[in-house]
Scaffold this active site. Sequence first.
Site, short mmCIF file in Angstrom:
data_model
loop_
_atom_site.label_atom_id
_atom_site.label_comp_id
_atom_site.label_asym_id
_atom_site.label_seq_id
_atom_site.Cartn_x
_atom_site.Cartn_y
_atom_site.Cartn_z
N THR A 85 -8.88 5.86 -2.23
CA THR A 85 -10.27 5.45 -2.47
C THR A 85 -11.21 6.62 -2.26
O THR A 85 -12.32 6.62 -2.77
CB THR A 85 -10.68 4.29 -1.54
OG1 THR A 85 -10.42 4.64 -0.18
CG2 THR A 85 -9.94 3.01 -1.90
N LYS A 136 -8.87 13.53 4.53
CA LYS A 136 -8.05 12.32 4.50
C LYS A 136 -7.03 12.45 5.63
O LYS A 136 -6.93 13.49 6.28
CB LYS A 136 -7.36 12.13 3.16
CG LYS A 136 -6.55 13.33 2.69
CD LYS A 136 -5.97 13.09 1.31
CE LYS A 136 -7.04 13.20 0.24
NZ LYS A 136 -7.17 12.02 -0.59
N ARG A 137 -6.29 11.39 5.86
CA ARG A 137 -5.25 11.43 6.89
C ARG A 137 -4.31 12.61 6.62
O ARG A 137 -3.96 12.88 5.48
CB ARG A 137 -4.49 10.10 6.86
CG ARG A 137 -3.41 9.93 7.89
CD ARG A 137 -3.00 8.46 7.98
NE ARG A 137 -2.71 7.89 6.68
CZ ARG A 137 -1.48 7.85 6.14
NH1 ARG A 137 -0.46 8.37 6.79
NH2 ARG A 137 -1.29 7.29 4.97
N LYS A 178 -14.85 7.70 -4.14
CA LYS A 178 -16.11 8.00 -3.44
C LYS A 178 -16.65 9.37 -3.86
O LYS A 178 -17.86 9.53 -4.07
CB LYS A 178 -15.88 7.96 -1.93
CG LYS A 178 -15.50 6.60 -1.40
CD LYS A 178 -14.94 6.70 0.01
CE LYS A 178 -14.23 5.42 0.41
NZ LYS A 178 -13.40 5.59 1.62
N LYS A 234 0.33 14.04 1.27
CA LYS A 234 -1.02 14.31 0.78
C LYS A 234 -1.25 15.79 0.52
O LYS A 234 -2.23 16.19 -0.09
CB LYS A 234 -2.06 13.76 1.77
CG LYS A 234 -2.03 12.23 1.86
CD LYS A 234 -3.04 11.71 2.85
CE LYS A 234 -2.95 10.20 3.02
NZ LYS A 234 -3.44 9.45 1.84
N HIS A 275 0.80 -1.22 0.00
CA HIS A 275 0.00 0.00 0.00
C HIS A 275 0.83 1.27 0.00
O HIS A 275 0.27 2.36 0.17
CB HIS A 275 -0.93 0.04 1.22
CG HIS A 275 -2.13 -0.84 1.10
ND1 HIS A 275 -3.26 -0.49 0.40
CD2 HIS A 275 -2.39 -2.08 1.61
CE1 HIS A 275 -4.17 -1.45 0.49
NE2 HIS A 275 -3.65 -2.43 1.21
#
Length: 825
Positions: A668, A560-561, A672, A566, A370
């Site tokens: 993901t 998100k985290r 969504k 990110k 991952h």
Amino acid sequence: MDQTAKRDAADIPALDIGSVEAIKQQLKSYMVHNVGVDPEFATQRDWLYALAHLVRGRLSEQYLETARAQYDADVRRIYYLSMEYLTGRSLLKQLYDLGLYDRVAQALTELGQSLDSVQEFEYDAALGNGGLGRLAACFLDSMATHRYPGFGYGIRYEFGMFTQRVENGEQVEHPETWLRYGNPWEFERPNVIYPVRFRGRLTHFKDESGQSVTQWVDTSDVIAMAYDVPVPGFESDAVVKLRLWSARATRDFDLRYFNEGNYIDAVKDKTISENLSKVLYPMDTTLMGQELRLMQEYFFVSASLQDIIARHHRKHATLDTLPEKVTVQLNDTHPSLAVPELLRLLIDHYDYPFDKAWQITRGVFNYTNHTLLPEALETWPIAMLEAVLPRHLDLIYKINHEFLQQVKYAFPGQPDVLSRMSLIDDAGRRVRMAHLCVVGSRKVNGVAALHTELMRSHVFADFNRLDPDKFVNVTNGVTQRRWLLQANRPLADLITEVIGNRWTTDLEALKDLEPHAEDAQFRHRFAAIKRANKQRLAAMVQDRCGVSFAPDLMFDTQVKRIHEYKRQLLNVLHVITLYNEMRSGRGGDRQPRAVVFGGKSAPGYFTAKLIIRLINDVAAVINHDRALGGRLRVAFIPNYNVSAAEIIIPGTDLSEQISTAGTEASGTGNMKFALGGALTIGTLDGANIEIKNAVGDDNIFIFGKTAEEVGDMRARGYHPREYYEGNASLREAIDMIAGGFFSADDPGRYLPIRDALLSGGDHFFLLADFQDYVDTQRRVEEVYRDQDQWVRKAVLNVANMGMFSSDRAIHSYARDIWNVEGLPR
């Protein structure tokens, strides 16, 4: 399941839930017999638990039928090992799956209750944190829906990760007491227990036949006790079981210490042992925290493998057939110790020679990678493994020796390859757990096309040269039952009205929506649903953050985290730039927007927590600046979880998927949001690439350096200060952050952020991508002003999400990795 259990299951009378009146009677019965409350005086929480027990009873019936069918067919079973399962609330999912939603809603109404109100009293199960856990939950749903013989294993975290609160702009961690009122969905299994061993020492001797034997002795043991949670499929009558382990002491109470008046030591063993299942990912900034996390990972895999072997033995006399009847999927490296643990069980408990045991082990496991970030590939200090799991370190050395013999012959005269492929990093004196997973598995898969290609060409390039057939791609997916049918019911109803309901189990059917993008009436109804969803999100922001959002604003979301790769910070730099242009008027007519952030930082991650504080400080300044007239609003929604996502995602116009190219394995959330009718602004990273290919270049906003360009810049030498000096808007934003504009009470608060960007190398290329990001945001505004054009693009996004279902992913795993088929209906 033995024959007696099969007969008993067949004799269980089915619950009568065929009518509204029957459900009402059953609810009253469960209220009295299970909850122990008079229905006349029951609270909404009491009704939740009565309803949950009723639904759980039906799920138990279905699980027994599923297990009996699998036992009779003697199928190959899939065991999914994951440290996280981010399931969210279960009640509405179960009602949709069982086809009971409308009947139950009416029954509760006739009993003077509201299903919407009752379900609000359910806590999100605190069994995960981010995409890894949500993926695992989606996969169990898809396995059950398509009747694959699946079984999940994890840990029953008593306090989850933490409840995130924002106090004075900062993330503050509080215990996540999700089990305060119990978990009505779980079945406690005090008879399903296994010992898990730690520490001790090794003894070596020859047995009577002259064979070398190693024994692991003088260990400290912990008991793993099972809790089972049923996971139903959608309208399939099949149920997958999620078995969660809770740690128990081998001795709960030492009477000798108690009688001596030493009350603390009397329960010391119990307290220490049960720490293993207290929290998800204990903070690993200390050696003690790292050791607890290592013990936690081993505790979970040891109990799971003992249980898998016990289940195999119910039908099969020998473990020789284990690879034929069992396939175990390792979800990331957290379960990596399963490889030496199965080897240990086969050798130490079942007397297999090493070679045969290793052959069986390698035939059982598969590994999902991952991450591409080297720092995220798990390693453990040799000294720690030697102290906590000496037998496993001993076996890892043996595995490594055998493997390097193979490498030596495959790549003669290349000692550098031996060093790179070794399970042991001799320089750092650490064990490389991802290498262990690769060596110990039949198949290794990435989770997006780019990720798998980079895995083959970079992260595991040598392993790919040795065994290229081992590496495959299975792009992630999400379950449409949760993220469209449940989270966005009005849109789901509209879609079903115009194309039918086949999409609920075959998302490719959404392709039939494409012609409706040209239907003005359909677009009008689609837009009205989005507006209602935005109003619902605005109400949540007002309630949780005290910030008002007008639904006419463009809702721009990044949830998100919180992690540097990110790039929430890049989003913040754009927000500050937008603020400066709106405040000064030099940016022209900018589209009013509301920017939503959400996500947790790891407790010990200083930079991520500082970014959260910066977001809140920026929000405070912008939201109080009357000169903006409400044209720009910013909110950080605390404690982002599945239930919050079910409101945030349908209410979003613009989805921020802006990680540095080559760092996000898949994602993901991007799927969504697109499924919920949002357009994506993103880099060519992870599954963004496949989403772009699916929806078309005109229906997504792509910016930034490619993974190849990022690699080239790293190789040539990247100088972020050049971007800072050459871009006035960027320089202004960074100087405002560093100069205390947003932190007047502490002007130097954000100097570490400036230093990381300008002096620390800007590791994730925020400055290099900044101008392209800002320019692309202007293109977003131009399209958004033409609402008819925007809605058409949103419809096309939804219509082309077919390949991003977890159903498609599970079918791929079943075909290309597990070699299993779903049972007939």
